[in-house]
Design a protein around this motif. Structure first.
Motif, PDB file in Angstrom:
ATOM      1  N   GLY A  32     -50.220  76.708 -70.030  1.00 51.88           N
ATOM      2  CA  GLY A  32     -51.205  75.863 -69.446  1.00 51.88           C
ATOM      3  C   GLY A  32     -52.076  74.675 -70.456  1.00 51.88           C
ATOM      4  N   ARG A 238     -47.110  68.968 -58.615  1.00 51.08           N
ATOM      5  CA  ARG A 238     -46.150  70.249 -58.348  1.00 51.08           C
ATOM      6  C   ARG A 238     -45.418  70.601 -59.513  1.00 51.08           C
ATOM      7  NH1 ARG A 238     -45.284  69.936 -51.957  1.00 51.08           N
ATOM      8  NH2 ARG A 238     -47.492  70.355 -51.250  1.00 51.08           N
ATOM      9  N   HIS A 241     -46.706  72.008 -62.312  1.00 52.66           N
ATOM     10  CA  HIS A 241     -47.197  73.604 -62.083  1.00 52.66           C
ATOM     11  C   HIS A 241     -46.005  74.614 -61.742  1.00 52.66           C
ATOM     12  CE1 HIS A 241     -50.925  71.817 -60.568  1.00 52.66           C
ATOM     13  NE2 HIS A 241     -51.147  71.878 -61.762  1.00 52.66           N
ATOM     14  N   GLN A 244     -44.736  75.269 -65.367  1.00 55.53           N
ATOM     15  CA  GLN A 244     -45.505  76.467 -65.862  1.00 55.53           C
ATOM     16  C   GLN A 244     -45.602  78.154 -65.446  1.00 55.53           C
ATOM     17  OE1 GLN A 244     -49.389  74.295 -65.149  1.00 55.53           O
ATOM     18  NE2 GLN A 244     -49.388  73.312 -67.308  1.00 55.53           N
ATOM     19  N   LYS A 245     -45.275  78.032 -63.958  1.00 55.15           N
ATOM     20  CA  LYS A 245     -45.660  79.407 -63.484  1.00 55.15           C
ATOM     21  C   LYS A 245     -44.724  80.310 -63.732  1.00 55.15           C
ATOM     22  CE  LYS A 245     -42.337  78.974 -59.440  1.00 55.15           C
ATOM     23  NZ  LYS A 245     -42.198  78.926 -57.739  1.00 55.15           N
ATOM     24  N   ARG A 253     -50.721  82.488 -60.881  1.00 52.51           N
ATOM     25  CA  ARG A 253     -50.008  81.561 -60.265  1.00 52.51           C
ATOM     26  C   ARG A 253     -50.746  81.001 -58.698  1.00 52.51           C
ATOM     27  NH1 ARG A 253     -45.376  84.399 -61.719  1.00 52.51           N
ATOM     28  NH2 ARG A 253     -44.785  85.171 -59.714  1.00 52.51           N
ATOM     29  N   ARG A 256     -53.662  79.140 -59.518  1.00 49.01           N
ATOM     30  CA  ARG A 256     -53.255  77.704 -60.058  1.00 49.01           C
ATOM     31  C   ARG A 256     -52.899  76.775 -58.890  1.00 49.01           C
ATOM     32  NH1 ARG A 256     -52.108  74.871 -65.003  1.00 49.01           N
ATOM     33  NH2 ARG A 256     -53.530  76.410 -65.580  1.00 49.01           N
ATOM     34  N   GLN A 257     -52.133  77.270 -57.705  1.00 46.29           N
ATOM     35  CA  GLN A 257     -51.870  76.702 -56.734  1.00 46.29           C
ATOM     36  C   GLN A 257     -52.740  76.040 -55.722  1.00 46.29           C
ATOM     37  OE1 GLN A 257     -48.942  79.363 -54.958  1.00 46.29           O
ATOM     38  NE2 GLN A 257     -47.470  79.052 -56.744  1.00 46.29           N
ATOM     39  N   ARG A 261     -56.544  70.027 -58.860  1.00 43.72           N
ATOM     40  CA  ARG A 261     -55.996  69.468 -60.000  1.00 43.72           C
ATOM     41  C   ARG A 261     -55.592  67.894 -59.871  1.00 43.72           C
ATOM     42  NH1 ARG A 261     -55.174  72.817 -64.733  1.00 43.72           N
ATOM     43  NH2 ARG A 261     -55.980  74.850 -64.279  1.00 43.72           N
TER      44      ARG A 261
END
Length: 269
Positions: A32, A238, A241, A244-245, A253, A256-257, A261
């Protein structure tokens, strides 16, 4: 501003500088922050191209550049990049990274809220995860407006890390509970140092302008008051992300979802 308020803000800004100086040692180790896959790099390139297009030699000022993750992405796209940060340990790592990769990125030690750069000297200004730390965002946005050339663009990549959904709160608490019983929150640090950094972060967050959360709509209103126009909010991150997951735990995760952001793009007429 009265003397007491000035003293409080001055001390807070010093604390912020010291905090990020300490974070420099382990900053690139955390998913991240640094980029850990070519899929993530491609996702970031796509997001930047969407709002800025190709660099074509345009001058960009990457504020609070840290270890220069965003600076390198912009350099990839053909921008002429200047990275600015006021934490010297961050800049040391940024310069080393640029040397190792053979990048001609210029780095300056400076304050994002008072850049000291000439009027109308950059085509683009960028920053990531800076706005939530600002003491006086309106004055800061006016400073960025001053430094941009007419027709220039501002890109803000940030989020509200205060107001979490129920799922995010539960995920965060579970992660903290697991970490307290297994290893330090940052495995490269001792428990005492890691916990001290967490407490410092909370203390700083409680005293900055966006202590209640940096919501995109409020940031947009302040940008408009500072003179920016054609302000758009993009929450379509998306692809980044998703890439990154792979390096996040299941709980991270989930957190973050559900976070707010965004990317804000603004223009100077």
């Amino acid at each position: 501003m009265n003397e007491a308020a000035f003293r409080t803000n001055h001390n807070l800004r010093e604390e912020i500088q010291a905090y990020w100086s300490l974070r420099a040692e382990t900053f690139d180790l955390q998913p991240g922050h640094e980029i850990f896959s070519e899929a993530e790099r491609a996702a970031w390139h796509g997001l930047l191209r969407k709002h800025l297009g190709e660099g074509a030699g345009r001058r960009v000022l990457d504020l609070a550049c840290g270890t220069a993750v965003l600076s390198h992405l912009l350099d990839d796209l053909g921008f002429s990049v200047t990275g600015m940060d006021w934490a010297e340990p961050m800049l040391e790592r940024a310069r080393k990274k640029a040397r190792e990769r053979g990048r001609a990125i210029r780095f300056l030690m400076g304050d994002a809220e008072n850049t000291m750069e000439p009027d109308e000297s950059y085509d683009v200004i960028t920053n990531r995860h800076l706005v939530w730390t600002l003491v006086d965002p309106l004055a800061c946005f006016r400073e960025w407006h001053r430094v941009l050339k007419p027709g220039g663009s501002l890109i803000i990549i940030d989020g509200d890390f205060v107001n979490q959904s129920l799922i995010a709160r539960l995920a965060s608490r579970c992660a903290a509970w697991i970490a307290s019983r297994t290893s330090a929150p940052d495995a490269s640090l001792g428990n005492d140092q890691a916990n001290s950094q967490i407490e410092t972060h909370r203390s700083i967050l409680s005293r900055v302008h966006f202590s209640g959360g940096a919501r995109a709509a409020e940031v947009k209103d302040l940008l408009h008051a500072a003179g920016f126009s054609k302000i758009t909010i993009d929450t379509g991150m998306r692809a980044v992300h998703r890439a990154q997951k792979a390096n996040f735990s299941f709980l991270k995760r989930l957190e973050r979802q559900t976070q707010h952001r965004y990317v804000i793009c603004a223009r100077k007429d």
